[in-house]
Design a protein around this motif. Structure first.
Motif, short mmCIF file in Angstrom:
data_model
loop_
_atom_site.label_atom_id
_atom_site.label_comp_id
_atom_site.label_asym_id
_atom_site.label_seq_id
_atom_site.Cartn_x
_atom_site.Cartn_y
_atom_site.Cartn_z
N UNK A 1 0.84 -1.26 0.06
CA UNK A 1 -0.03 -0.02 -0.03
C UNK A 1 0.94 1.16 -0.01
N UNK A 2 2.27 1.08 -0.36
CA UNK A 2 3.11 2.27 -0.37
C UNK A 2 4.08 2.17 -1.47
N UNK A 3 4.57 3.37 -1.82
CA UNK A 3 5.57 3.43 -2.77
C UNK A 3 7.09 3.78 -2.12
N UNK A 4 6.94 4.07 -0.53
CA UNK A 4 8.26 4.18 -0.03
C UNK A 4 9.05 3.10 0.18
N UNK A 5 10.35 3.02 -0.29
CA UNK A 5 11.21 2.15 -0.12
C UNK A 5 11.46 1.53 1.24
N UNK A 6 11.84 0.31 1.29
CA UNK A 6 12.00 -0.46 2.63
C UNK A 6 13.31 -1.10 2.53
N UNK A 7 14.36 -0.88 3.49
CA UNK A 7 15.52 -1.41 3.43
C UNK A 7 15.42 -3.05 4.05
N UNK A 8 14.28 -3.08 5.10
CA UNK A 8 13.91 -4.56 5.72
C UNK A 8 13.22 -5.29 4.86
N UNK A 9 12.37 -4.96 4.24
CA UNK A 9 11.69 -5.79 3.28
C UNK A 9 12.63 -6.16 2.06
N UNK A 10 13.43 -5.25 1.55
CA UNK A 10 14.12 -5.35 0.44
C UNK A 10 15.10 -6.67 0.92
N UNK A 11 15.78 -6.49 1.89
CA UNK A 11 16.79 -7.42 2.32
C UNK A 11 16.09 -8.87 2.58
N UNK A 12 14.79 -9.00 3.05
CA UNK A 12 14.04 -10.10 3.26
C UNK A 12 14.06 -10.78 1.43
N UNK A 13 13.44 -9.89 0.88
CA UNK A 13 13.48 -10.38 -0.77
C UNK A 13 14.82 -11.04 -1.10
N UNK A 14 15.76 -10.40 -1.09
CA UNK A 14 17.17 -10.73 -1.59
C UNK A 14 17.25 -12.11 -0.97
N UNK A 15 17.07 -12.31 0.49
CA UNK A 15 17.35 -13.66 1.21
C UNK A 15 16.55 -14.78 0.46
N UNK A 16 15.04 -14.32 0.28
CA UNK A 16 14.39 -15.37 -0.37
C UNK A 16 14.97 -15.61 -1.69
N UNK A 17 15.30 -14.76 -2.63
CA UNK A 17 16.04 -15.08 -3.76
C UNK A 17 17.36 -15.94 -3.70
N UNK A 18 18.11 -15.43 -2.81
CA UNK A 18 19.22 -16.12 -2.33
C UNK A 18 19.05 -17.83 -2.13
N UNK A 19 17.86 -17.87 -1.48
CA UNK A 19 17.34 -19.40 -1.22
C UNK A 19 16.98 -20.10 -2.36
N UNK A 20 16.44 -19.46 -3.08
CA UNK A 20 15.79 -20.00 -4.52
C UNK A 20 17.00 -20.30 -5.38
N UNK A 21 18.03 -19.52 -5.40
CA UNK A 21 19.38 -19.75 -6.26
C UNK A 21 20.21 -20.92 -5.58
#
Length: 182
Positions: free
Chosen positions: A89-109
């Motif tokens: 519900x926002x366009x404000x960037x978020x470092x915490x959520x971005x880190x989690x996304x990267x960790x999820x992609x890393x797990x997939x890799x």
């Protein structure tokens, strides 16, 4: 929370056949629809997706590959054009959520599911663009909310550094780090 608890149980040495882990994996499987992965909590979807993918990759990844791929696609699809991830519900960037996304992609890799290089590159560019002059990172760069307002915060400095480090792995592979012998 179920996936996080089950993941913790596995890391603590419980077998993947324990009832709590089996139940959590079954709950993740129910999130897979004909339209792909659908998290239960849309507000915290990236956090949920990452804990789900972590549990699947550390339990029986071969058996769960189609679900891991679906979750990976969900994470990729939710990256914002600026290279970050945030709440729906926002366009404000978020470092915490971005880190989690990267960790999820890393797990997939780590299970052999590749993420497009542009995803890694865009996340790293966003991180470099939002890094504070003191070298740290804020929760919501440029917005005076959250711990430390718009200033550097230790947890988010760790998160931003994680985004850069993991992205570097997939952007540059085996190239030596600065100062390393080649």
């Amino acid at each position: 929370y179920r996936s996080l608890v089950a993941y913790t149980l596995i890391k603590a040495g419980n077998p993947v056949t324990s009832p709590e882990v089996v139940d959590a994996i079954a709950a993740i499987r129910r999130k897979l629809t004909s339209d792909g992965y659908k998290p239960v909590d849309s507000q915290h979807a990236i956090y949920e997706a990452t804990t789900d993918i972590a549990l699947l990759t550390d339990s029986v990844p071969g058996e769960n590959r189609p679900i891991i791929e679906s979750i990976q696609q969900f994470i990729v699809k939710n990256q914002r054009p600026g290279g970050f991830w945030t709440y729906p519900d926002t366009n404000d960037s978020d470092t915490s959520i971005t880190q989690y996304a990267i960790l999820g992609l890393w797990a997939a890799e780590r299970t052999g599911i590749r993420t497009p290089i542009k995803v890694w590159s865009n996340a790293a560019k966003w991180c470099l663009a939002t890094q504070m002059t003191d070298g740290g990172f804020a929760y919501h760069p440029g917005i005076n909310i959250g711990p430390a307002g718009s200033g550097s915060y230790p947890n988010m400095t760790f998160a931003g550094t994680t985004v850069l480090f993991v992205s570097r792995i997939y952007m540059y592979g085996d190239k030596p780090y600065f100062g390393q012998e080649g």
